[in-house]
Design an enzyme around this catalytic site. Structure first.
Site, PDB file in Angstrom:
ATOM      1  N   ALA A  81      54.495  62.738  35.552  1.00 46.00           N
ATOM      2  CA  ALA A  81      53.223  62.831  36.280  1.00 46.00           C
ATOM      3  C   ALA A  81      52.082  62.536  35.328  1.00 46.00           C
ATOM      4  CB  ALA A  81      53.043  64.223  36.889  1.00 46.00           C
ATOM      5  N   THR A  99      49.287  64.322  33.991  1.00 43.66           N
ATOM      6  CA  THR A  99      48.953  65.745  33.917  1.00 43.66           C
ATOM      7  C   THR A  99      47.657  66.023  33.170  1.00 43.66           C
ATOM      8  OG1 THR A  99      50.346  65.983  31.944  1.00 43.66           O
ATOM      9  CG2 THR A  99      51.368  66.441  34.079  1.00 43.66           C
ATOM     10  N   TYR A 150      43.452  65.230  40.063  1.00 47.33           N
ATOM     11  CA  TYR A 150      44.839  65.567  39.757  1.00 47.33           C
ATOM     12  C   TYR A 150      45.518  66.249  40.938  1.00 47.33           C
ATOM     13  CZ  TYR A 150      48.763  68.213  37.824  1.00 47.33           C
ATOM     14  OH  TYR A 150      50.004  68.782  37.616  1.00 47.33           O
ATOM     15  N   LYS A 190      48.456  64.651  43.402  1.00 45.83           N
ATOM     16  CA  LYS A 190      49.755  65.326  43.474  1.00 45.83           C
ATOM     17  C   LYS A 190      50.092  65.707  44.906  1.00 45.83           C
ATOM     18  CE  LYS A 190      52.259  66.521  40.685  1.00 45.83           C
ATOM     19  NZ  LYS A 190      53.493  65.864  40.178  1.00 45.83           N
ATOM     20  N   GLN A 208      57.991  68.292  28.895  1.00 46.24           N
ATOM     21  CA  GLN A 208      58.648  69.588  28.736  1.00 46.24           C
ATOM     22  C   GLN A 208      59.831  69.764  29.680  1.00 46.24           C
ATOM     23  OE1 GLN A 208      55.618  72.981  27.988  1.00 46.24           O
ATOM     24  NE2 GLN A 208      54.489  71.469  29.190  1.00 46.24           N
ATOM     25  N   THR A 233      52.755  70.781  41.788  1.00 45.42           N
ATOM     26  CA  THR A 233      51.877  71.689  41.062  1.00 45.42           C
ATOM     27  C   THR A 233      51.119  72.654  41.963  1.00 45.42           C
ATOM     28  OG1 THR A 233      49.903  71.745  39.616  1.00 45.42           O
ATOM     29  CG2 THR A 233      50.080  69.921  41.168  1.00 45.42           C
TER      30      THR A 233
END
Length: 307
Positions: A70, A72, A135, A139, A24, A111
């Site tokens: 990433a 995700t 996750y 990150k 996105q 994030t």
């Protein structure tokens, strides 16, 4: 923000390498950034093949890098921690090291999941990280690895990203609303929805500012960049479906449920609101109010001519 302009939002200059393939944020960066954006993804750049990162970097010869790639898949990461670590920790470090060798800035997208959501107030950049799953942990490790490898690294933590393209919560809710008269959506997790277009514009404005004024020490470090305001997943679903109803879509009955009623392998933060004042103070950037951007995104999604 996020209104495309002729030629893109970046002035003339060298190429800006954007990782993330068809994601996105990467897609929005290409659409809004103009001809300088070089968006790459698999198979050209594959975080599971570290050599491909350096090869792509050399072929593009960028003047700046935006890492919008990433792992995700939050729940899948619980069972595949090695893959998540390669994408979320190791790859940012490699990119940062390449940027350091070239003397160029890296803007790394991170994030809200680096926090556990238990603070009860918006998180600032000074709050310690406290991830509850693979996750978020990888990150958080990627942030520190990138910052350590390149002194010209800007980490942008964001949250609840959606757009008119790709797989995201807003599109899922609108599609589900067409098929189901009743939707059950978690109502006890709160955060700040963020339009991918708004985040992309923020990134582009930061790149343009660095190019115009040169690198400054205050630019290095972690910044929070999410939509202004807050809601729950239930509130976001209702707002998206109400806007879709303006385009003739059926408005389902959207029922709020508890997190406990929708168990997942990875625990989600109950309250991941981000304080974004530092971003505005240092870069002069503040993302728009989330409802305004949501309406614009749904309009673009359901009225292609409006885009």
């Amino acid at each position: 923000m996020a209104a495309p302009v002729s030629g893109g939002l970046l002035p003339e200059g060298g190429p800006v390498l954007v990782t993330g393939g068809s994601g996105q944020v990467a897609t929005s960066l290409e659409r809004l950034g103009g001809p300088r954006i070089r968006r790459v993804g698999r198979p050209q750049l594959d975080f599971d093949r570290p050599d491909s990162i350096a090869e792509t970097f050399r072929s593009v010869a960028p003047v700046a890098v935006v890492n919008a790639a990433a792992w995700t898949a939050v729940d899948a990461a619980e069972n595949e921690p090695e893959g998540a670590a390669r994408a979320n920790r190791d790859a940012p470090e490699i990119l940062a090291r390449l940027c350091a060798e070239a003397g160029i800035p890296l803007i790394h997208i991170s994030t809200d999941y680096v926090f556990d959501g238990d603070k009860g107030a918006p998180y600032t950049e000074a709050d310690p990280t406290s991830p509850t799953g693979v996750y978020g942990r990888t990150k958080a490790e990627g942030e520190q690895a990138a910052l350590a490898a390149n002194p010209r690294t800007v980490v942008l933590r964001t949250s609840w990203v959606y757009s008119a393209t790709g797989k995201n919560f807003v599109r899922t809710m609108i599609n589900a609303g067409e098929k189901n008269p009743v939707l059950r959506v978690v109502g006890d997790q709160q955060g700040s929805p963020t339009s991918a277009d708004d985040l992309a514009e923020a990134v582009l404005r930061i790149v343009a500012l660095i190019e115009r004024d040169g690198w400054k020490p205050d630019y290095a470090g972690i910044f929070h960049a999410s939509g202004t305001g807050e809601t729950t997943w239930h509130g976001l679903a209702v707002a998206a479906l109400e806007r879709a109803a303006h385009h003739g879509r059926t408005m389902p009955d959207v029922q709020a449920i508890r997190t406990a009623d929708w168990p997942t392998p990875a625990r989600r933060p109950a309250d991941s609101r981000l304080d974004c004042d530092k971003l505005h103070r240092v870069f002069g950037v503040r993302l728009p109010e989330w409802r305004t951007s949501l309406d614009r995104t749904v309009d673009r999604l359901l009225s292609p001519a409006a885009s």
